[in-house]
Write a protein that holds these residues in place. Structure first.
Motif, short mmCIF file in Angstrom:
data_model
loop_
_atom_site.label_atom_id
_atom_site.label_comp_id
_atom_site.label_asym_id
_atom_site.label_seq_id
_atom_site.Cartn_x
_atom_site.Cartn_y
_atom_site.Cartn_z
N UNK A 1 9.56 -20.51 35.59
CA UNK A 1 10.29 -20.27 34.36
C UNK A 1 11.48 -19.36 34.55
N UNK A 2 11.58 -18.76 35.76
CA UNK A 2 12.70 -17.90 36.05
C UNK A 2 13.73 -18.65 36.87
N UNK A 3 15.01 -18.38 36.65
CA UNK A 3 16.09 -18.96 37.46
C UNK A 3 16.59 -17.89 38.41
N UNK A 4 16.88 -18.23 39.66
CA UNK A 4 17.38 -17.23 40.61
C UNK A 4 18.74 -16.72 40.16
N UNK A 5 19.02 -15.46 40.51
CA UNK A 5 20.31 -14.87 40.13
C UNK A 5 21.44 -15.42 40.98
N UNK A 6 21.11 -16.00 42.13
CA UNK A 6 22.15 -16.59 42.99
C UNK A 6 21.57 -17.80 43.69
N UNK A 45 10.03 -21.36 40.73
CA UNK A 45 9.76 -20.89 39.37
C UNK A 45 8.27 -20.72 39.14
N UNK A 46 7.93 -19.82 38.19
CA UNK A 46 6.53 -19.65 37.83
C UNK A 46 5.99 -20.94 37.26
N UNK A 47 4.70 -21.21 37.47
CA UNK A 47 4.12 -22.44 36.91
C UNK A 47 4.23 -22.44 35.39
N UNK A 48 4.48 -23.62 34.83
CA UNK A 48 4.63 -23.76 33.38
C UNK A 48 3.24 -23.84 32.76
N UNK A 49 2.66 -22.68 32.43
CA UNK A 49 1.30 -22.61 31.91
C UNK A 49 1.30 -22.43 30.40
N UNK A 50 0.23 -22.89 29.77
CA UNK A 50 -0.02 -22.53 28.38
C UNK A 50 -0.76 -21.19 28.37
N UNK A 51 -0.94 -20.60 27.19
CA UNK A 51 -1.63 -19.32 27.12
C UNK A 51 -3.07 -19.44 27.62
N UNK A 52 -3.77 -20.51 27.25
CA UNK A 52 -5.16 -20.66 27.69
C UNK A 52 -5.24 -20.88 29.20
N UNK A 88 2.09 -20.75 22.84
CA UNK A 88 2.88 -20.99 24.05
C UNK A 88 4.31 -21.36 23.68
N UNK A 89 5.31 -20.97 24.49
CA UNK A 89 6.71 -21.26 24.15
C UNK A 89 7.02 -22.74 23.98
N UNK A 90 6.25 -23.60 24.66
CA UNK A 90 6.52 -25.03 24.56
C UNK A 90 6.06 -25.68 23.27
N UNK A 91 5.31 -24.96 22.44
CA UNK A 91 4.83 -25.50 21.17
C UNK A 91 5.79 -25.12 20.05
N UNK A 117 2.67 -13.08 27.59
CA UNK A 117 4.05 -12.69 27.29
C UNK A 117 4.59 -11.76 28.38
N UNK A 118 3.81 -10.77 28.78
CA UNK A 118 4.25 -9.83 29.81
C UNK A 118 4.54 -10.55 31.11
N UNK A 119 3.69 -11.50 31.48
CA UNK A 119 3.79 -12.16 32.79
C UNK A 119 4.70 -13.38 32.80
N UNK A 120 4.64 -14.20 31.75
CA UNK A 120 5.27 -15.52 31.80
C UNK A 120 6.47 -15.69 30.88
N UNK A 121 6.48 -15.06 29.75
CA UNK A 121 7.55 -15.30 28.77
C UNK A 121 8.00 -13.98 28.17
#
Length: 671
Positions: A1-6, A45-52, A88-91, A117-121
């Motif tokens: 979910x993160x994009x590299x700065x360069x 990128x971090x895996x695209x996980x749901x909260x559960x 989850x952000x995707x919902x 939220x702290x870890x993924x979004x």
């Protein structure tokens, strides 16, 4: 979910003169493989996980905060999966409403969201408890273990003891966001910062207004409006009273989802209802659930498979399509938590007590309680008056409180005696002529504090605490209370609405004036949710009372019984039941409960409420049995084996068989 700065690749080494490729120089030193592996991991990128999914992969439950420590498993409470994934952000859902019974896993699901939220979004997040004190407790008991037990979260949140750290009791900073924790009673905390994520826990225990600045839920949600469709709001609570419950109002405006589970015999999908839980009277261990489809009895050991096969289904159309609502009772509690047998036993134990049935409906069924607000008939109360010596405290009364209502031309005071189970007796009714501008009126009220009333056992009791209303001429009330000392006198301010977490809050320091001079923090004021105590008083007045024959055979009055002396007149009784609780509709069409006067004068009811608040402030609602026994011992009022009902009158006799403790009555000067 993160994009590299360069996106630049590692710079190649210079080519050699003989034409050999120089890239091999990048890997021909110790540790090169580790560097390249770390570089590659940073670009992934971090895996695209749901909260559960995040909870199942990363959450660890601490023994400090969970009865089942170890790896979190959504499979243990399958009904929480959809609720968490809606966050989850995707919902597309923006608001999630969860009206539920106690202890069904909702708090841990909310904490999973915080960890996600702290870890993924990452983003700004606001978590609101009913009070600031509860927010601090939740931080210590829930949030700190959440972070400490998850390595991924420990890396994100700054250490609590580092210099200039953002990790404090009520705030946790992390890369890309911050978690702010506050209480619904703090308007400053609710408006402190914009928030993309808002977790509102136990909303039915929130005060009606946050520091008189408005509804706490509205204030909190306003923090998220700038995030538009990206915001997420979770409202969770066990419900309270029909017409006043915030969570019920929000649930009824949603799509009202129920968790449908399959019958293990016929496969019929159904949501669990308490009326279909059947057992033999007096044998809760025989509890079984009767299927709606085939009428077969379902044993509880089938529940695990039923929950795994369950699904949420909407039963209504939401007013707002971005809001989803869920309801769950303790009937769904996983095997090993609250069983059907325990639910049946709790229901049988609650019979005969409105308070116990109310608690059952709220905390086990997750449903609101319908408050009976019809005023008791004053003529019935007149017929139920009891005869005891005027001005004397009956045997069961163990300490005195008073409620004072200040009027323009008089001060009315009622003195109540309190016993075990909040059983109460009206001991005296005093009218002091002259309003707050008359000096002698305050002198007479002061003299009342020094007066004592004889107890049937021979002792004399003084007023342990007097609560006085500040609604009229507050500066004069503050000045008098300050002169008497706040240990015995409590200025109070009544506010409308019910408060489940604490019907009395405070004290808070308020400015006062004396002789035209302003005194900062010159008085200590208690805030009283008068609706709570009015409803309680009416419930107590409706309690069934034992007959003379029953009492002769040893039957006792039920806890909370209100005893009125034969000397009270019609006017006082009419004032005592001068209001009723009615349902009104707000501009938005929601039901709301409101106390309305049936007649103009209601001083007797107000004085009762203030005296009841004084008993709460003194601690009577929280005393253990040992403290009640100490009071009985000091008065010689404790029942004995030969006198189990405590009916024998032995004035002045010292208690036998137990060391007298002076922790309370004599130490405080009540006797």
């Amino acid at each position: 979910m993160y994009a590299p700065t360069s996106t630049n690749s590692p710079r190649s080494a210079p080519t050699s003169d003989d034409g050999d490729h120089g890239d091999s120089g990048l890997t021909e030193f110790e540790g090169a493989a580790d560097i390249l592996r770390a570089w590659s991991a940073g670009l992934t990128p971090d895996p695209d996980l749901t909260v559960s999914q995040w909870a199942d992969r990363h959450r660890r439950l601490s023994s400090r905060a969970s009865a089942e420590p170890g790896r979190y498993r959504t499979q243990r409470t399958p009904y929480m999966r959809e609720i968490m994934d809606r966050l989850s952000p995707g919902d597309a859902t923006q608001r999630v409403v969860f009206m539920k019974a106690a202890q069904v896993g909702a708090t841990e699901a909310g904490n999973n969201w915080i960890g996600f939220v702290i870890h993924q979004a990452p983003g700004p997040m606001l978590a609101v408890q009913p009070t600031v004190e509860l927010a601090k407790r939740n931080s210590r008991q829930r949030i700190d273990p959440l972070i400490e037990e998850s390595p991924e979260l420990r890396e994100k949140v700054k250490p609590a003891r580092s210099r200039d750290a953002g990790n404090t009791m009520l705030s946790k900073e992390f890369a890309g966001g911050i978690l702010i924790m506050t209480g619904a009673n703090s308007a400053v905390g609710l408006r402190s910062t914009p928030a993309r994520y808002i977790f509102l826990d136990e909303v039915d225990a929130y005060p009606a207004s946050a520091d008189e600045e408005g509804d706490p839920v509205t204030l909190a949600e306003a923090r998220s409006l700038t995030f538009a469709h990206r915001r997420k709001v979770l409202l969770v609570s066990t419900p309270t009273i029909r017409g006043l419950s915030r969570i019920e109002r929000e649930y009824e405006a949603s799509d009202q989802r129920r968790f449908f589970v399959p019958c293990p015999h016929c496969g019929a999908m159904q949501w669990l209802k308490f009326e279909r839980l059947r057992w033999q009277k007096g044998k809760p261990e025989t509890a079984e659930y009767i299927c709606e489809g085939c009428d077969a009895a379902i044993a509880e050991h089938h529940k695990t498979a039923m929950l795994e096969g369950g699904e949420w289904r909407a039963t209504a159309t939401a007013a707002d399509p971005t809001t989803v609502g869920y309801h769950l009772s303790a009937l769904y509690s996983p095997v090993g938590w609250m069983s059907w047998m325990q639910i049946a036993r709790s229901w049988e134990a609650a019979q005969g007590s409105d308070e116990a049935i109310k608690a059952f409906r709220n905390t086990i069924l997750g449903e609101t309680w319908v408050e009976t607000g019809e005023a008791p008939d004053w003529q019935r109360l007149y017929d139920r008056r009891e005869a005891w010596k005027p001005g004397t405290i009956p045997t069961g009364g163990l300490f005195l409180t008073a409620g004072a209502d200040v009027q323009k031309d008089r001060i009315e005071v009622d003195v109540w005696a309190w016993g075990r189970g909040l059983e109460s007796w009206l001991v005296d009714h005093v009218v002091i002529e002259g309003g707050p501008d008359r000096h002698d009126a305050w002198s007479e009220l002061t003299a009342l504090l020094d007066r004592s009333w004889p107890h049937e056992r021979g002792a004399h009791l003084r007023i342990a605490r007097l609560a006085i209303d500040t609604g009229y001429e507050a500066p004069a009330v503050y000045s008098w209370a300050r002169a008497q000392g706040f240990a015995q006198v409590s200025p109070v301010k009544g506010v409308e609405g019910f408060n489940r977490s604490s019907p009395v809050s405070g004290p808070t320091f308020v400015d006062a004036t004396e002789g035209g001079k302003r005194l900062r923090r010159g008085a200590r004021l208690w805030t009283v949710a008068v609706s709570t105590f009015k409803a309680e008083t009416y419930r107590f007045l409706r309690l069934e009372r034992p007959t003379e024959e029953d009492r002769a055979s040893g039957a006792q009055f039920p806890p909370g019984s209100v005893h009125l002396p034969h000397w009270v007149d019609n006017e006082w009784l009419k004032q005592f039941v001068a209001e009723q609780l009615v349902t009104v509709r707000t501009k938005r069409g929601f039901a709301k409960l409101e106390w309305q006067k049936l007649r103009e004068r209601n001083e007797a009811l107000d004085c009762r409420v203030y005296a009841r608040a004084a008993a709460w402030i003194a601690g009577a609602d929280r005393w253990p049995d040992e403290k009640w026994r100490d009071l009985e011992d000091q008065l010689g009022a404790a029942p004995t084996d030969s006198d189990p009902a405590g009916q024998i009158n032995r004035p002045g006799q010292a208690p036998q068989g137990k060391r007298r403790s002076d922790w309370l009555g004599r130490r405080e000067g009540w006797f």
